[in-house]
Structures are given as structure tokens and as C-alpha cells.
Design an enzyme around this catalytic site. Structure first.
Site, mmCIF file in Angstrom:
data_model
loop_
_atom_site.group_PDB
_atom_site.id
_atom_site.type_symbol
_atom_site.label_atom_id
_atom_site.label_comp_id
_atom_site.label_asym_id
_atom_site.label_seq_id
_atom_site.Cartn_x
_atom_site.Cartn_y
_atom_site.Cartn_z
ATOM 1 N N LYS A 122 0.864 -1.191 -0.040
ATOM 2 C CA LYS A 122 -0.085 0.049 -0.007
ATOM 3 C C LYS A 122 0.948 1.300 -0.176
ATOM 4 O O LYS A 122 0.459 2.214 -0.651
ATOM 5 C CB LYS A 122 -0.998 0.046 1.095
ATOM 6 C CG LYS A 122 -0.241 -0.295 2.594
ATOM 7 C CD LYS A 122 -1.576 -0.272 3.722
ATOM 8 C CE LYS A 122 -0.946 -0.601 5.055
ATOM 9 N NZ LYS A 122 -0.766 -1.818 4.853
ATOM 10 N N ASN A 128 -1.278 7.101 6.364
ATOM 11 C CA ASN A 128 -0.257 6.040 7.176
ATOM 12 C C ASN A 128 0.837 6.220 6.445
ATOM 13 O O ASN A 128 1.896 5.461 6.925
ATOM 14 C CB ASN A 128 -0.940 4.504 7.097
ATOM 15 C CG ASN A 128 -0.244 3.728 7.906
ATOM 16 O OD1 ASN A 128 -0.103 3.993 9.111
ATOM 17 N ND2 ASN A 128 0.497 2.460 7.477
ATOM 18 N N HIS A 131 -1.672 -8.663 11.652
ATOM 19 C CA HIS A 131 -2.381 -7.837 12.851
ATOM 20 C C HIS A 131 -3.678 -8.636 13.533
ATOM 21 O O HIS A 131 -4.480 -7.966 13.827
ATOM 22 C CB HIS A 131 -3.015 -6.570 12.302
ATOM 23 C CG HIS A 131 -1.876 -5.772 11.778
ATOM 24 N ND1 HIS A 131 -0.563 -5.340 12.364
ATOM 25 C CD2 HIS A 131 -1.795 -5.003 10.583
ATOM 26 C CE1 HIS A 131 0.244 -4.711 11.653
ATOM 27 N NE2 HIS A 131 -0.467 -4.571 10.373
#
Length: 471
Positions: A127, A150, A196
Site C-alpha cells: 500500500k 499512514n 495484525h
């Protein structure tokens, strides 16, 4: 900076005073809100206090006074257990949101002619490169482009919006968990593989978070979805059934009757009546390997969704300079090249770099993720020797036993020096690859700091080597 709208004259609690929290606090104040800031780390509170920002101990505060809690994305929302600020906010009926949601509400409240275009990118891997690539293509085509989220700068710290601006935002699953009203013009979901899981309560929770990037899209919007993994295939099928937007499946491994795909390095656009060859990605020097081909397919599809031409997209792909910490060559000493892939914080990300070299001296380890490196066993024959660091070194050494030579080095600096010594002694062209397959938080604040430390270690080796002294 973007002044946050919707909280004028109201009080907002802000917990977590790293980059995101401090930026959000400034943007809230600029928009007319009152803020109450807190962090459990004394050094973070000191930084906020030095800036003149108001500190309030939220553990003893009256939560009925707050209109919202602005929670930094690194703070647990639901798993492994809700943070104490989350519990206090819920008990008081206080809304919990993140900086992306503050941005979304500000955009939604703006007059139609002042609303910018928004591209939102998420996925387990790729990403950051895709975000930077889309931003590069848009800027090269003359668009007023802001890149953040981010990656790089927090979204609220970007230049204020206007109707001609394009915001290209990388969004993590943590940020998406705190976002409900973002309406991207183009959403990109690159891929979904386990990551995660402790923060989302398992794979279904993680997938739900990633899918949120597609939540509020409507007719005329574009959804770009990677279909090279089972989760992406499932999501694409489900979104297609909803039939509310333009959907562009992308693949780096197979031809498709509809979508954008790459075969043997050639990018094809099959969104029209027939598949058209649009670019030879083998000529794009900063986009090597199949994982980057997926990134290129996503970026091409996204900018076309914004109205750029195919030629503008291809020109941007070819001129992209690459991104730090993603298969970045940080030095060469003699016949030894040093590749910084610090962004590879899980095994699937490390696979991308490891697959790009037939042989390499591998620096790995850090704070391990679930599953470790077992999924990389097919690539172990490529490892000349592994140099292990951090919390994961014992676990990784056990996995590699009998499959590759191993040195438990402890620190990144020691691993770099030992890998270089072995590589130079071989007398062959060699690659020393930092691709940790782990988070960095056991020894570094983030993957950028880890990559910078690797660069410094390489530079230290280069200095005596430049003088003809064996390093």
C-alpha cells in the site's frame, strides 16, 4: 493544515501524542474545537506541553464534557482488549474516532465545489508503494496532489483542500477501524493476507477492517480490488454483486476477461471491449517483481478512475523513482549490494523481496508476527546465510535449522557487518537483504528507523572499505 469542522466550541479528548495525535490536535484547534490531550508516555506529554498544547489527565477527567475521543490508531480499540480510554468513552457515550474520520467529516461538510478528489489505498502489502506511485502519477500529470495518511504526513497536516486537489491516502486497518464516513472517489484494496490478527480478534475482524475502505462508495465511484488471493476474490465477488460502482479487478498473475492485469511484465487493460497492451513494466526500473506489478496495475486503474489518460498513467509508471525502505538499494561495496526492505514487517511482505533474488544473505528478525516464517520454506534454498536479530531470533533459528546456515547476531549493526564479511569473502556478486518479516518495535520505534539504522551500518562499512581496509 486542514482545519477540522464539526466540533466548533466543543471539547475533544485526544489520546496518543505521536505524529497522528499531535497533528489532529492542531487541526481541531484550528477548526475552533477545544482539546484535552494525554499520553501515558512522559516524553510525549513533554513534547505536547513544549508546544503549548493543553494536557489533561484523561484517567481522572470528567468524560461527560467531551464530544468525542480522537484515538491514535496504534491504541487498541477492541483487541486484545479495549484501551482504558475506549472503555471510559463508551461508558460516557462519547464517540470514538480517528484522524481519517475527522478528515472525512470535514470534506463532507464542505460545499460541493470545494470538495477534493480522494483516493484511498489499503491492503496487507504494497500500500505504501502504491500510494506513492498514484501520488507521483497525479503530480506528474499536473494535478494538485497531497499524499499522506499512514505514509509520510498525517492527513490533517496536509495542505488545505480545494475543488481541484487530489488526496492520495494510505490507510491501515487500525485507521479504518476508526473511520465510518469516508467517501473515496477511488478505493484500492490490493490484497488481504493474515496480519495484525491480535488487534482484530482474528482474520474475519481484519478483513472487515480492510473492507471498510469500500463502505461508502456509490454510483460513479471506482473500486480497484486485487484478486490474486482468496480473500480479495471473495470481496470482489461480493462488491460486484452490490453493483453500485465501477469495479476494476487487478491481477499480477493471470489474464482476465475484465480488469487490469500483468503477464510476464506486460500491463494489459481489459476494461474495454478487448484487452489492450499498455506498458512493458520491465522497463520501469523502480517497479521490479510481481508484487510491484500488482502495485502498478492498481495505480494505473486508480488514476484512470480519476480521469487521467492511459498515456499519463504509463508515463508516471515509467518515471516513478521508488520509495525508501521498499527494496531500496542503500549502498554497494565492491561486488556486494545492500538492499533495504525494512517495510517487510511480515512473512508475506518478505516473500516479495526474497523472490526477487536467486541468492542472498538475509537479515531477518524483530518482533515476530503470528506464523513466523514457516510460509517461506520454499525460499530457504535461496538463502546463503541468515543473520537473525531481535526477539524473533531464537524462533527463526529453530525454523531454519537444517535448512539454511544461521547466525544469531542480536543487533542490526552486528548482522550487517557479519553478512558483509561473508558476502565479500565469497568473491562473487552478492546481495545483503534486510527483509525482516517482523515488526520493528522490539528495537526501533518504526520500520523507517530500522531502515535508517541499516543505511548507517552500511555507510560505516563503506568508509574503511573506501580506504582499502578490510571491513
Amino acid at each position: 493544515m486542514i482545519p477540522v469542522r464539526g466540533f466548533e466550541g466543543r471539547k475533544v479528548a485526544v489520546f496518543g501524542l505521536a505524529r497522528t495525535g499531535l497533528t489532529a490536535a492542531r487541526a481541531l484547534i484550528l477548526g475552533g474545537a477545544e482539546v484535552a490531550l494525554w499520553d501515558e508516555r512522559p516524553e510525549s506529554r513533554a513534547a505536547a506541553q513544549a508546544e503549548g498544547l493543553p494536557l489533561v489527565d484523561l484517567s481522572t477527567a470528567d468524560w461527560s464534557q467531551f464530544a468525542a475521543l480522537m484515538l491514535s490508531p496504534g491504541v487498541p480499540l477492541t483487541h486484545p482488549k479495549p484501551h482504558w480510554t475506549v472503555e471510559k468513552a463508551k461508558a460516557a457515550g462519547v464517540e470514538i474516532l480517528g484522524d481519517i474520520e475527522l478528515f472525512a467529516r470535514t470534506v463532507n461538510a464542505a460545499p460541493e465545489h470545494k470538495r477534493p478528489k480522494i483516493v484511498a489505498i489499503t491492503g496487507t502489502n504494497g500500500k505504501s508503494t502504491t500510494t506513492a506511485l498514484i501520488g507521483h502519477i497525479c503530480a506528474a500529470a499536473g494535478r494538485a496532489t497531497r499524499v499522506g495518511g499512514n505514509i509520510g504526513q498525517g492527513v490533517l497536516g496536509l495542505d488545505d483542500m480545494h475543488g481541484g486537489a487530489v488526496y492520495v491516502l494510505e490507510l491501515s486497518s487500525y485507521q479504518l477501524d476508526l473511520t465510518s464516513s469516508l467517501k473515496p472517489d477511488v478505493s484500492v484494496l490490493l490484497n488481504v493476507t493474515p496480519d495484525h490478527l491480535d488487534r482484530h480478534g482474528g482474520m474475519e475482524g481484519y478483513v472487515t477492517a480492510k473492507r471498510r475502505v469500500l463502505l461508502n462508495q456509490g454510483k460513479g465511484d471506482t473500486a480497484v480490488i486485487g484478486v490474486d488471493d482468496p480473500w480479495g476474490q471473495r470481496i470482489c465477488t461480493e462488491i460486484t454483486a452490490a453493483n453500485r460502482r465501477t469495479i476494476v479487478p487487478i491481477s499480477a498473475s493471470k489474464a482476465m476477461g475484465r480488469g487490469v492485469y500483468v503477464l510476464q511484465g506486460v500491463l494489459y487493460d481489459a476494461t474495454g471491449e478487448r484487452a489492450v497492451e499498455v506498458a512493458d513494466l520491465l522497463r520501469a526500473r523502480s517497479l521490479p517483481g510481481r508484487h510491484n506489478w500488482q502495485n502498478a496495475a492498481a495505480a494505473y486503474s486508480a488514476v484512470k478512475g480519476l480521469g487521467l489518460t492511459a498515456q499519463e498513467a504509463v508515463d508516471g509508471l515509467m518515471s516513478f523513482p521508488g520509495l525508501a525502505h521498499r527494496m531500496e538499494q542503500v549502498g554497494q561495496i565492491g561486488k556486494v549490494r545492500f538492499i533495504n526492505d525494512s517495510k517487510a514487517t511480515n512473512a508475506d511482505a518478505a516473500r516479495q523481496a526474497m523472490s526477487s533474488y536467486p541468492k542472498f544473505y538475509w537479515i531477518a528478525g524483530g518482533q515476530p508476527k503470528a506464523g513466523g516464517i514457516e510460509s517461506l520454506t520454499d525460499l530457504f534454498p535461496r538463502i546463503e546465510k541468515a543473520y537473525l536479530v531481535g526477539e524473533a531470533q531464537k524462533e527463526f533459528a529453530a525454523t531454519l535449522k537444517g535448512r539454511a546456515k544461521v547466525a544469531e547476531c542480536g543487533t542490526l549493526r552486528a548482522a550487517t557487518a557479519e553478512a558483509y564479511a561473508d558476502a565479500i569473502a565469497s568473491g562473487q556478486d552478492a546481495v545483503v537483504l534486510l527483509s525482516p518479516a517482523c515488526a520493528s518495535f522490539d528495537q526501533f520505534p518504526d520500520f523507517e528507523a530500522r531502515g535508517d539504522a541499516f543505511r548507517r551500518a552500511v555507510n560505516e562499512l563503506a568508509q574503511p572499505a573506501a580506504k582499502g581496509v578490510r571491513a
